[in-house]
Design an enzyme around this catalytic site. Structure first.
Site, PDB file in Angstrom:
ATOM      1  N   HIS A 266       0.859  -1.174   0.000  1.00 31.25           N
ATOM      2  CA  HIS A 266       0.000   0.000   0.000  1.00 31.25           C
ATOM      3  C   HIS A 266       0.896   1.224   0.000  1.00 31.25           C
ATOM      4  O   HIS A 266       1.928   1.252   0.674  1.00 31.25           O
ATOM      5  CB  HIS A 266      -0.905   0.012   1.243  1.00 31.25           C
ATOM      6  CG  HIS A 266      -2.036   0.982   1.146  1.00 31.25           C
ATOM      7  ND1 HIS A 266      -1.865   2.345   1.322  1.00 31.25           N
ATOM      8  CD2 HIS A 266      -3.364   0.799   0.888  1.00 31.25           C
ATOM      9  CE1 HIS A 266      -3.034   2.950   1.174  1.00 31.25           C
ATOM     10  NE2 HIS A 266      -3.953   2.046   0.917  1.00 31.25           N
ATOM     11  N   ASP A 322      -7.571  -5.114   0.788  1.00 31.93           N
ATOM     12  CA  ASP A 322      -8.167  -5.968  -0.239  1.00 31.93           C
ATOM     13  C   ASP A 322      -7.799  -7.445  -0.073  1.00 31.93           C
ATOM     14  O   ASP A 322      -8.500  -8.317  -0.575  1.00 31.93           O
ATOM     15  CB  ASP A 322      -7.729  -5.504  -1.634  1.00 31.93           C
ATOM     16  CG  ASP A 322      -8.258  -4.123  -1.960  1.00 31.93           C
ATOM     17  OD1 ASP A 322      -9.470  -3.920  -1.834  1.00 31.93           O
ATOM     18  OD2 ASP A 322      -7.455  -3.244  -2.326  1.00 31.93           O
TER      19      ASP A 322
END
Length: 385
Positions: A266, A322
């Site tokens: 991320h 996710d």
């Protein structure tokens, strides 16, 4: 010439009091409250009010907000009929973007934003906010039935957003644990500072576009696989790997070929995404309720996280939100292509909080560019070329 930063990485584009990230420590907070605290103690409705108004509501304010949402669950007949004519093979995110955009034609008052001063109409802002948040989940659940040729399940005004979403998906009384898990998922996905879809909402909102257009722009941005669409890609990736014993060879092959490992890494976090940590625990809780049997996909995911930590941990690459959300939704029986639409249901709270913050002190976005084209040139008639 100014320095060019692709993707505007690290460029401050707004000031906000809504949420904050400490990527080094893996901390996400909403209005100063840690995400872990809200996931443990709050509800999606209460968290939404916190995001919108800046403070936790008292009981009366929360009860009133819940009642307002529940009174707006029902979708107008013409919108439902319009959805029946959409291609049944259409992706839920395309449906949702189209349906939300169309809401502005069916609900009066959208002309309010033709004048900047009208944005000070608090009743307008409040009513639009309630209507959009209330409509999002029913639209997603309705589509699951409509695209399969069934009549949609009517919403129930005695249920929370999470409970009603599950009820409209299945037509059955929601299991308490499932409802709690869905509620936590909505909290986790409700807000995440100035991500791509929130920035899209700010840009659209800065033009004084209607809130329906603002949310439609955000939905379209969220649909991309580099943003909200990654959770669907994670499930496909785990299915491709097949089993835990194949993980190491698969990861090494991906790294060798410099290919994406979906759900890993991320831009903001250098440690495990705090949302992924909470989702991981929710999957374990669901597994425990089902007798402790680990689904093959979950086993593969655990092994993949272990191997990636070994291969990529030194680079600060760990699971993001996710990675486990897709696994959890799969365990809950939700179709893969609905995952990102559920993300949008939750994120509508954050988008609208930022929209309200934007119009309160508005200035239209108009960034500049670095021109790299030709210098001035003379025009040559076509017969002389």
């Amino acid at each position: 010439m100014s320095d060019f930063l692709p993707g505007l990485e690290g460029v401050p584009a707004t000031k906000s009091a809504i949420s904050n990230i400490d990527g080094e420590k893996g901390i996400l907070s909403y209005r100063g409250y840690s995400l872990e605290t809200l996931a443990e103690n709050s509800s999606f409705e209460e968290t939404t009010l916190l995001l919108l108004n800046g403070e936790l509501p008292n009981q009366k304010a929360l009860d009133d907000f819940k009642q307002q949402l529940r009174q707006n669950y029902r979708t107008k007949y013409h919108i439902r009929e319009m959805m029946r004519h959409f291609p049944h093979t259409g992706h839920p995110m395309d449906m949702l973007q189209t349906a939300v955009s169309s809401l502005g034609m069916f609900y009066p008052g959208t002309e309010c934003l033709t004048d900047a001063q009208a944005c000070e109409d608090l009743d307008y802002v409040r009513n639009m906010t309630v209507n959009i948040i209330a409509q999002m989940a029913p639209l997603v659940a309705m589509w699951e039935h409509i695209r399969n040729g069934w009549d949609p399940v009517q919403p129930r005004s005695d249920l929370s957003v999470a409970e009603n979403l599950l009820y409209m998906f299945t037509g059955q009384e929601p299991d308490p644990l499932m409802a709690k898990i869905m509620d936590v998922c909505l909290i986790l996905h409700a807000e995440h500072t100035l991500n791509a879809s929130t920035f899209a909402a700010l840009v659209a909102g800065s033009t004084l576009a209607t809130p329906y257009s603002v949310i439609s722009a955000a939905i379209g941005t969220l649909s991309g696989p580099l943003h909200g669409g990654a959770n669907q890609r994670v499930v496909g990736m785990l299915q491709e790997i097949g089993s835990p014993d194949k993980v190491e060879a698969w990861v090494d092959d991906k790294l060798k070929n410099k290919e994406v490992i979906w759900g890993m890494g991320h831009r903001e976090y250098k440690v495990k995404d705090p949302r992924a940590t909470i989702l991981h625990k929710l999957v374990e809780e669901l597994v425990a309720q089902r007798g402790g049997h680990l689904d093959a996909m979950f086993e593969t995911a655990l092994k993949l996280e272990e191997v990636c930590a070994d291969r990529l941990g030194h680079k600060g690459v760990y699971p993001n939100v996710d990675f486990y959300s897709g696994i959890l939704y799969t365990e809950m029986g939700i179709p893969e292509d609905e995952f990102t639409a559920l993300f949008a249901v939750a994120r509508s709270a954050g988008w609208l909080a930022h929209w309200r913050e934007q119009i309160a002190n508005n200035r239209i976005y108009r960034p500049t560019q670095i021109y790299v084209g030709s210098d001035a040139r003379d025009y040559t008639p076509i017969n002389d070329r």
